[in-house]
Each structure stands twice: as C-alpha cells, then as structure tokens.
Enzyme design. Sequence first.
Site, mmCIF file in Angstrom:
data_model
loop_
_atom_site.group_PDB
_atom_site.id
_atom_site.type_symbol
_atom_site.label_atom_id
_atom_site.label_comp_id
_atom_site.label_asym_id
_atom_site.label_seq_id
_atom_site.Cartn_x
_atom_site.Cartn_y
_atom_site.Cartn_z
ATOM 1 N N HIS A 172 32.258 43.443 39.709
ATOM 2 C CA HIS A 172 31.527 43.730 38.475
ATOM 3 C C HIS A 172 31.552 45.247 38.334
ATOM 4 O O HIS A 172 31.613 45.959 39.337
ATOM 5 C CB HIS A 172 30.081 43.244 38.566
ATOM 6 C CG HIS A 172 29.968 41.753 38.649
ATOM 7 N ND1 HIS A 172 29.046 41.103 39.426
ATOM 8 C CD2 HIS A 172 30.700 40.794 38.048
ATOM 9 C CE1 HIS A 172 29.190 39.796 39.282
ATOM 10 N NE2 HIS A 172 30.199 39.589 38.459
ATOM 11 N N ASP A 213 29.129 46.772 40.594
ATOM 12 C CA ASP A 213 29.383 46.633 42.039
ATOM 13 C C ASP A 213 30.153 47.869 42.480
ATOM 14 O O ASP A 213 29.934 48.413 43.567
ATOM 15 C CB ASP A 213 30.286 45.424 42.352
ATOM 16 C CG ASP A 213 29.595 44.098 42.124
ATOM 17 O OD1 ASP A 213 28.379 44.020 42.360
ATOM 18 O OD2 ASP A 213 30.282 43.149 41.701
ATOM 19 N N GLU A 235 36.590 34.058 31.439
ATOM 20 C CA GLU A 235 36.165 32.997 32.373
ATOM 21 C C GLU A 235 35.197 32.087 31.618
ATOM 22 O O GLU A 235 34.018 32.397 31.482
ATOM 23 C CB GLU A 235 35.473 33.637 33.589
ATOM 24 C CG GLU A 235 34.995 32.625 34.599
ATOM 25 C CD GLU A 235 34.274 33.277 35.785
ATOM 26 O OE1 GLU A 235 34.517 34.456 36.089
ATOM 27 O OE2 GLU A 235 33.455 32.571 36.388
ATOM 28 N N GLU A 270 37.244 28.539 36.473
ATOM 29 C CA GLU A 270 36.375 28.274 37.617
ATOM 30 C C GLU A 270 36.126 26.775 37.701
ATOM 31 O O GLU A 270 35.684 26.139 36.736
ATOM 32 C CB GLU A 270 35.048 29.030 37.478
ATOM 33 C CG GLU A 270 34.059 28.582 38.542
ATOM 34 C CD GLU A 270 32.968 29.565 38.846
ATOM 35 O OE1 GLU A 270 33.193 30.777 38.755
ATOM 36 O OE2 GLU A 270 31.872 29.089 39.186
ATOM 37 N N HIS A 326 32.736 25.482 36.561
ATOM 38 C CA HIS A 326 32.503 25.586 35.118
ATOM 39 C C HIS A 326 33.192 24.436 34.376
ATOM 40 O O HIS A 326 32.657 23.921 33.387
ATOM 41 C CB HIS A 326 33.007 26.926 34.578
ATOM 42 C CG HIS A 326 32.299 28.124 35.158
ATOM 43 N ND1 HIS A 326 32.602 29.411 34.815
ATOM 44 C CD2 HIS A 326 31.289 28.210 36.069
ATOM 45 C CE1 HIS A 326 31.819 30.247 35.471
ATOM 46 N NE2 HIS A 326 31.020 29.538 36.247
ATOM 47 N N ASP A 352 24.659 25.654 37.902
ATOM 48 C CA ASP A 352 25.916 26.084 38.509
ATOM 49 C C ASP A 352 25.709 26.292 40.012
ATOM 50 O O ASP A 352 24.886 27.098 40.426
ATOM 51 C CB ASP A 352 26.317 27.402 37.830
ATOM 52 C CG ASP A 352 27.688 27.874 38.235
ATOM 53 O OD1 ASP A 352 28.389 27.146 38.956
ATOM 54 O OD2 ASP A 352 28.050 28.986 37.815
ATOM 55 N N ASP A 375 28.260 26.745 42.623
ATOM 56 C CA ASP A 375 29.181 27.591 43.397
ATOM 57 C C ASP A 375 29.314 27.127 44.849
ATOM 58 O O ASP A 375 29.236 27.924 45.787
ATOM 59 C CB ASP A 375 28.745 29.070 43.362
ATOM 60 C CG ASP A 375 28.822 29.675 41.971
ATOM 61 O OD1 ASP A 375 29.792 29.390 41.258
ATOM 62 O OD2 ASP A 375 27.921 30.444 41.608
#
Length: 344
Positions: A48, A51, A173, A209, A212, A247, A249
């Site tokens: 990001h 980040d 995404e 993803e 998703h 979500d 993950d």
Amino acid sequence: MSAFKFSVGPWNVHAGADSYGPATRNEIDLETKFAKFAEIGFSAVQFHDDDAVPDMNNMTDEEIKEYARGVKKLLDKYGLAAEFVAPRLWMDPHTADGGFMSSRKEDRDYAMWRAYRSIDIARELGCDLIVLWLAREGTLCAESKSPVWATKQLVEAINKMLEYDSTIRICIEPKPNEPIDRSICGTIGHVMAISAATIDPKRVGGNLESAHAILAGLDPAHEIGFALAFDKLFTVHLNDQNSIRYDQDKSFGVENIRAAFNQVKVLVENNYGSKGEYVGLDVKAMRTTSDEDSYEHLKNSLDIFKALEEKVARYDYEYANKLIEERKFEQLEMYTMNLIMGLV
Ligand code: GLO
Ligand code: MG
C-alpha cells in the site's frame, strides 16, 4: 521447485485485531517482515502507498519519493522486488465515502493526489504496476450516488493515472462488497468493461482474488480464466473463503481444495507468469495464532500451492481428453478427485 514467483503484502502479517476486538499479537516492523518473506521463499512484496511511506499526508511530493528510495534499498538488501503499489483509499477521513467517486469534490481530489503519489512511489520502488482495491467505491446508501456517474468517475480517474505516467499499468482488484455495501466494480467482468472504456485498455487489467470471486458467488478459476482469455490477468490474490460472508482471507486451498486445484490448473495451462507476473497471496492468520506462528499461514499457502502444482504436472491430459471426448464426465470428475486425494 515451483515454476512460479510469489509475492505477499506486509498486511498479510498483522496483529490480529478485528472489528470486535483488539490485537492479539505484537506488531512486526517492515524490515523483519522482509527478511522473513525472503527466507520463506517470496520474491516480491506488494505495497500500500503508506506501507512504503507512512505519514505521507504530511510530506511533500519530493519527501515521499526520497522516503521510498530508502525502502527500495531495504528491498534490495533482502533480494526482494516490489510487485505493485496500491493507493490506500479507505483509512483516511477523506475517504469515508470513497475515493474517486466520493460525493465531495475535495475528497475526490485527495484520492487523485494519493493515486499520483502511489505512481511516484512505484517508480522509486522499481515497479510499473498500480493495484486499485476499490474498498469504498460504491454506495453505503443506495440513493447517495448514481451508479452511472460513479462508474464514469472510475474510468476518468484511471485515465488521469494513465496520462500522468505513460508506462504505468493499472490493475483493478474487484470485490462485490465489504467494506462498501454495493460496489461499483464487483467482478472481473466489470474490470474488463472498465478497461475497454479507458484511453489505453492494454495498460488496464485485473487482479483476481479467490475470496472476492467467492463473495460474488463466482468460481475463482473461471474468473481467472476470463481475464486470461483477454490477456488481462496482471496479478492474482490467492486465498480461500468459506462461502458468502465477511471476507476471510483464509490460507490458499484450506476451504475448497478442488477449487484451489482448478485455480492452479488454469494458471499453469495458460503460462501465467511467463510475462513476469507473480502469484500473489492475500492471506491472514487466525486471531488465535501466536506471535511465533505469525508466518505459518503464508508457509501453508505456499506449500498447498506447490503441492497442487505437482498434481497439475501429473494430470493425465491424454486420459482426461479421452473422457471428455466420450463425455464421461462422471469418470473425469472421479479421476480428478482421486488425483487430488492422492489415490492415483
Ligand atoms: C481486501 C483486499 C486487500 C487488497 C490490498 C491490495 O479485501 O483483498 O487486501 O488486496 O489492499 O490491493
Ligand atoms: Mg486482495
């Protein structure tokens, strides 16, 4: 040995806080994560914008680039590449109602500022890929914005990014919901339509993803295949998900191993990676995981991917094609299941 190169984001090693409770593990600094990623077998890091450059709101454009150059040195130290940078358009108060399609002009301007800075950062980190995870692009109140206007805002924002840098590639995404109620760009099909409407469709693709796709009620391997058919799968976020809910993950393959096998199969069959694409993971540790096990979910996901890659390598296409020709799908299904279960 895998034929693929793998990537991961710093957010995939997190402290375990969720909407209902605080952190359960200690925060880990970026350099420690880089060292561990390299040791586990990752070749690249997903970022990001903040980040890479924390506190970027309070820095000048030049200061942001300078800071990013420091991060590049850190990556080099561990032999890691940067795969992409994603503008984080969901944390800041300016993004409460979205970024590119926020109902307020000043907030849309802020989103564009972050988008341009993410391109600057990507350039300093040595990568040409920007991922747009459109977290809050959609509606919380269905009547609060026109979906027609919102869709056009997205196309316009991408066009501005393409104009800002003539070689950068943009990768959407898609996700149908969460944290937004109704998303504007929920599936790979939406991504393809947005791409076609931009000023340079070749430079606009998708990041599929697994979770998703499942949230959209679709099959991840088919979504991957759809993007591959148009040469627009710029990266993937492999993980897993238990049906339509928040979500999750989860580690790759832990929920539906056959669906995971088919994701690896479609990637292998279509030479994914031959143009430098990474197999990206987007997986999170469970809340109960201890500090010393902070990276186990990453290792598990890699191990499962590689084990499935071996299964695909052993897939008897001659036999499978014969069964397909004879339309013996019961046998084809059982052959596939036996292979996955280790019975053939
Ligand atoms: C959340 C997304 C998120 C993105 C990341 C990079 O649902 O999957 O983790 O992948 O911000 O785009
Ligand atoms: Mg993701």
